[in-house]
Write a protein that holds these residues in place. Structure first.
Motif, mmCIF file in Angstrom:
data_model
loop_
_atom_site.group_PDB
_atom_site.id
_atom_site.type_symbol
_atom_site.label_atom_id
_atom_site.label_comp_id
_atom_site.label_asym_id
_atom_site.label_seq_id
_atom_site.Cartn_x
_atom_site.Cartn_y
_atom_site.Cartn_z
ATOM 1 N N ASN A 244 -70.645 57.755 -74.009
ATOM 2 C CA ASN A 244 -70.151 56.801 -73.002
ATOM 3 C C ASN A 244 -70.361 57.280 -71.561
ATOM 4 N N MET A 245 -71.229 58.298 -71.380
ATOM 5 C CA MET A 245 -71.457 58.862 -70.039
ATOM 6 C C MET A 245 -72.327 57.969 -69.156
ATOM 7 N N ASN A 246 -73.168 57.139 -69.783
ATOM 8 C CA ASN A 246 -73.993 56.176 -69.030
ATOM 9 C C ASN A 246 -74.808 56.849 -67.920
ATOM 10 N N LYS A 247 -75.445 57.993 -68.265
ATOM 11 C CA LYS A 247 -76.359 58.716 -67.369
ATOM 12 C C LYS A 247 -75.667 59.369 -66.168
ATOM 13 N N ALA A 248 -74.344 59.506 -66.221
ATOM 14 C CA ALA A 248 -73.635 60.175 -65.117
ATOM 15 C C ALA A 248 -73.702 61.681 -65.295
ATOM 16 N N THR B 251 -86.423 59.205 -60.824
ATOM 17 C CA THR B 251 -86.014 57.943 -61.450
ATOM 18 C C THR B 251 -85.515 58.227 -62.865
ATOM 19 N N TRP B 252 -84.787 57.282 -63.422
ATOM 20 C CA TRP B 252 -84.348 57.377 -64.821
ATOM 21 C C TRP B 252 -84.559 56.013 -65.469
ATOM 22 N N PRO B 253 -85.758 55.804 -66.046
ATOM 23 C CA PRO B 253 -86.071 54.485 -66.606
ATOM 24 C C PRO B 253 -85.121 54.088 -67.728
ATOM 25 N N LYS B 254 -84.925 52.803 -67.866
ATOM 26 C CA LYS B 254 -84.038 52.282 -68.905
ATOM 27 C C LYS B 254 -84.604 52.606 -70.283
ATOM 28 N N GLY B 255 -83.730 53.026 -71.186
ATOM 29 C CA GLY B 255 -84.143 53.308 -72.557
ATOM 30 C C GLY B 255 -84.802 54.653 -72.756
ATOM 31 N N VAL B 256 -84.833 55.483 -71.705
ATOM 32 C CA VAL B 256 -85.448 56.808 -71.795
ATOM 33 C C VAL B 256 -84.351 57.863 -71.786
ATOM 34 N N ASP B 257 -84.504 58.884 -72.636
ATOM 35 C CA ASP B 257 -83.446 59.885 -72.785
ATOM 36 C C ASP B 257 -83.305 60.809 -71.585
ATOM 37 N N SER B 258 -84.408 61.142 -70.926
ATOM 38 C CA SER B 258 -84.373 62.118 -69.831
ATOM 39 C C SER B 258 -84.820 61.492 -68.510
ATOM 40 N N PRO B 259 -84.195 61.904 -67.416
ATOM 41 C CA PRO B 259 -84.645 61.433 -66.109
ATOM 42 C C PRO B 259 -85.981 62.073 -65.727
ATOM 43 N N TYR B 260 -86.742 61.399 -64.854
ATOM 44 C CA TYR B 260 -88.015 61.916 -64.370
ATOM 45 C C TYR B 260 -87.775 62.691 -63.076
ATOM 46 N N GLY B 261 -88.649 63.677 -62.813
ATOM 47 C CA GLY B 261 -88.489 64.450 -61.589
ATOM 48 C C GLY B 261 -89.789 65.033 -61.098
ATOM 49 N N GLU B 262 -89.705 65.757 -59.987
ATOM 50 C CA GLU B 262 -90.861 66.445 -59.419
ATOM 51 C C GLU B 262 -90.405 67.788 -58.862
ATOM 52 N N ASN C 218 -75.046 74.243 -66.937
ATOM 53 C CA ASN C 218 -74.757 73.865 -68.323
ATOM 54 C C ASN C 218 -73.802 72.688 -68.428
ATOM 55 N N LYS C 219 -73.354 72.178 -67.284
ATOM 56 C CA LYS C 219 -72.505 70.985 -67.312
ATOM 57 C C LYS C 219 -73.329 69.699 -67.228
ATOM 58 N N ILE C 220 -74.643 69.851 -67.082
ATOM 59 C CA ILE C 220 -75.535 68.687 -67.120
ATOM 60 C C ILE C 220 -76.348 68.806 -68.395
ATOM 61 N N ASN C 221 -76.157 67.816 -69.285
ATOM 62 C CA ASN C 221 -76.604 67.965 -70.666
ATOM 63 C C ASN C 221 -77.972 67.352 -70.947
ATOM 64 N N VAL C 222 -78.797 67.191 -69.935
ATOM 65 C CA VAL C 222 -80.153 66.680 -70.144
ATOM 66 C C VAL C 222 -81.151 67.589 -69.436
ATOM 67 N N ASP C 223 -82.416 67.496 -69.856
ATOM 68 C CA ASP C 223 -83.499 68.172 -69.154
ATOM 69 C C ASP C 223 -84.189 67.162 -68.242
ATOM 70 N N LEU C 224 -84.908 67.662 -67.272
ATOM 71 C CA LEU C 224 -85.649 66.812 -66.340
ATOM 72 C C LEU C 224 -87.097 66.741 -66.810
ATOM 73 N N TYR C 225 -87.600 65.522 -67.065
ATOM 74 C CA TYR C 225 -88.991 65.320 -67.494
ATOM 75 C C TYR C 225 -89.879 65.323 -66.251
#
Length: 706
Positions: free
Chosen positions: A107-111, A190-201, A162-169
């Motif tokens: 229920n985090m909704n990408k927060a 950006t973090w496209p809809k339906g994608v598990d990981s946010p994009y970065g540079e 370790n409090k952010i539970n995703v990797d950056l693509y």
């Protein structure tokens, strides 16, 4: 049967929406069932049960018997800040409600940790409120630090936090030349809809994992501390000269002929405080507490002031200091260095032999420090190994001990945090560990600083005629401990066959002090003292004065370290306003400053703790396979922590690696217990361990029981 075959969870959500859409409409169970096209008898009973549940949660009012309406005073949505756990869930801390709201990972909704969000309450139990994040209002951070994992067609940034539970693509074209295994700073794009990981540079390469500079930079960046100062701050600092303004000297009390000295750590560069000592004709003594007058150089509205407020405090990592002020001020212009004239803000006390304050004076001064003692030098004088300023040091030590004794009698806690620091070689490698011990010289300085802080708080913060406290002031507050935490502490010390019962908070200090005095030579002393600290509330800055429980002071503030704490700089300004008879109304500004600098202090402590963990791991990196005697220092459902007795470093034995069968953690008894044998592990148990692995990325030391 219901058309939707709704389960209770979904049915409750649907009923909430009906009342949310029609806040002025009343409904009974039959009408709700009709709206939801529920005809099944059991499901209709469930509808009535849910309506009563929502009434008990204060979401609904029973308008008349059997009819329900939305409770005007109830809100189902809150704005708050995400406080994440390492397992992906979070608690939302909101100013608009007392308890935190638990949010599961799904229920985090990408927060992310630290984000400001809107949360909707979805379930309320007796001791737990659950919610789901419905909107991210403001991202706390979009830049992150981590370690690159470069694959054939893309890369991932494994975040240090370790409090952010995703990797950056990260697409390969966004790597900017960074290689796999390097530590980098990257930006989320950006973090496209339906994608598990946010994009970065990638923005910047900061080094290799395990490199001191890269790791310290990573820790500071994660906790939002800048290493360098903005150019405009540097330019302002460079205009501050070492020479004193002679016109300003004329406006101050000239104390350069008073015997004055500093006592600090041997490697200190920022000397915040100095003491002066004089025997008066009437037999009393005059002690001056002279504090670097940072407010002379750092004025409100300047770039230096804005940056100092932003940082809140200096950060003391194991191998470096990140100062609150540029070195031109912190180590040069403001620092009360020996044999130099300096501007100070002084608190001067006339004391009798028992340390009672008979007269006091506060004001701007010019001083000259005659001697610079390291703590070890002053301790040598106290122990009779040196004669430098012998009469003065011994007299002040005697007064300090009397003041301290009275403070303990009045209910102050005699707890000192156990500090360990590393010794480094020329290459920055930790090659030794030193346990810091607070001796009489440390306590001498401590007591006179406490005296100055307390008397300034009384002078500015206490309204005349016993009418309470001035809320246009910043206090250093420490709340009373909760009985629940004290009961946990009682259970903990039972493991060592000590018995303390806490019926109320009034005699806590006396009981804990008595226990610590009794066991000061016992091997478990340090562990029990650490647990006693954890059972206490955390001190913070407030405009609402609640006193300082640990010191047993009704009024207390921070006045004595303005080079490294912004709170003290503000207190200097407020004290000067009082002396100038200026009655300013700061509105909510001081409250906002208090909240901010309290938060920055917590981040600094976290940075210092992480720095220590990194160097513990680095110190033990070449000791894999070696065995050490140790003390069980922590127990959890995943294993136990052991602090090694000789080097004071801590590692973990996982539950799975314990010998002789499976074990479990008994939460009620605070023990790890063997399922197939009678073996029990308690806090404080003496064990022998072997270092079996060191993970520099996680700053983690793995042990096994020998």
């Amino acid at each position: 049967m219901s058309k939707y075959k709704l389960k209770k969870k979904g049915l409750q959500s649907a009923i909430r929406k009906i009342f949310d859409r029609q806040p002025d409409q009343k409904y009974n169970a039959k009408e709700i069932s009709a709206i939801l096209q529920i005809t099944d008898k059991n499901m209709r009973k469930l509808v009535l049960s849910i309506l009563n549940d929502l009434k008990s949660e204060n979401f609904l009012n029973e308008f008349q018997k059997g009819y329900f309406i939305l409770n005007d005073s109830f809100t189902n949505h809150f704005i708050g800040t995400v406080d994440s756990t390492s397992r992906g869930a979070a608690y939302i801390v909101s100013k608009d409600r007392d308890g935190d709201i638990y949010v599961s990972q799904e229920n985090m909704n990408k927060a992310f940790h630290g984000d400001e969000v809107e949360v909707e309450i979805i379930r309320q139990k007796k001791h737990k409120t659950e919610g789901r994040i419905t909107k991210i209002i403001k991202r706390k951070a979009v830049k992150f630090v981590g370690t690159l994992d470069v694959r054939k067609k893309f890369a991932f940034l494994i975040l240090d936090n370790n409090k952010i539970n995703v990797d950056l693509y990260i697409p390969l074209e966004k790597l900017k030349g960074a290689k796999t295994g390097q530590k980098v700073i990257a930006r989320m794009t950006t973090w496209p809809k339906g994608v598990d990981s946010p994009y970065g540079e990638v923005l910047k390469v900061i080094g290799s994992p395990g490199n001191n500079d890269a790791e310290m930079y990573s820790i500071l960046f994660k906790n939002e501390f800048e290493i360098t100062f903005p150019q405009e701050v540097i330019e302002e600092a460079e205009t501050v000269g070492i020479e004193l303004d002679q016109e300003e000297v004329k406006n101050r009390k000239d104390l350069r002929d008073k015997l004055t000295f500093t006592i600090d750590p041997f490697d200190a560069k920022d000397f915040d405080d100095a003491l002066s000592y004089e025997v008066l004709e009437n037999g009393n003594v005059e002690v001056g507490v002279h504090i670097a007058d940072v407010s002379q150089y750092v004025q409100p509205g300047t770039a230096m002031d804005a940056e100092a407020l932003k940082r809140g405090n200096s950060v003391y990592l194991e191998d470096r200091v990140i100062p609150m002020l540029p070195e031109q001020l912190s180590n040069m212009a403001c620092s009360l260095r020996p044999n130099e004239d300096k501007f100070a803000f002084s608190a001067i006390f006339e004391l009798d032999e028992k340390g009672n304050v008979l007269k006091e004076w506060f004001g701007k001064t010019v001083i000259h420090s005659d001697y610079r003692f390291a703590y070890e030098d002053a301790q040598d004088v106290i122990e009779g190994k040196s004669d430098t300023l012998k009469e003065e040091i011994l007299a002040m030590d005697k007064i300090a001990k009397t003041i301290r004794k009275d403070r303990m009698k009045n209910g102050a806690l005699s707890i000192e945090s156990e500090e360990v620091s590393f010794v480094f070689d020329e290459d920055g490698m930790p090659n030794g560990v030193v346990k810091k011990v607070s001796k009489d010289a440390n306590k001498l300085i401590e007591e006179f600083m406490l005296l100055a802080n307390k008397r300034v708080a009384l002078f500015v913060g206490k309204l005349p005629g016993d009418k309470g406290s001035n809320n246009q002031f910043i206090y250093r507050c420490h709340d009373k401990p909760s009985l629940e935490k004290l009961k946990t502490f009682s259970v903990f010390i039972e493991k060592f066959d000590y018995d303390l019962e806490f019926e109320n908070v009034n005699n806590v200090a006396q009981k804990i002090n008595g226990l610590l005095e009794k066991i000061k030579d016992a091997p478990e002393y340090g562990l029990i003292q650490t647990m006693a600290i954890r059972s206490m509330a955390k001190a913070n800055y407030q405009t609402n004065n609640i006193g300082h429980y640990g010191l047993s002071f009704d009024y207390y503030t921070h006045f004595t370290s303005p080079i490294r704490r912004y709170a003290d700089l503000v207190v200097h300004r407020l004290l000067q306003d009082k002396l100038d008879h200026k009655q300013k109304n700061y509105g909510n500004t001081l409250n906002e400053i208090s909240e901010h600098i309290s938060a920055q202090e917590r981040k600094a402590i976290e940075s210092e703790r992480e720095s220590n963990k990194f160097f513990q791991a680095k110190f033990l990196q070449d000791k894999v396979g070696e065995e050490f005697e140790g003390t069980v220092s922590g127990l959890a459902d995943f294993g136990m922590f052991v602090k090694m007795n000789d080097n004071h470093c801590e590692g973990m034995i996982t539950m799975q690696s314990l010998p002789n069968g499976s074990y479990y953690f008994d939460n009620d008894k605070f023990q790890i217990v063997g399922r197939r044998n009678d073996e029990v592990f308690n806090f404080g148990d003496q064990v022998k361990v072997k270092v079996i692995g060191v993970d520099m990325l996680k700053k983690q030391v793995d042990l096994e029981l020998v």
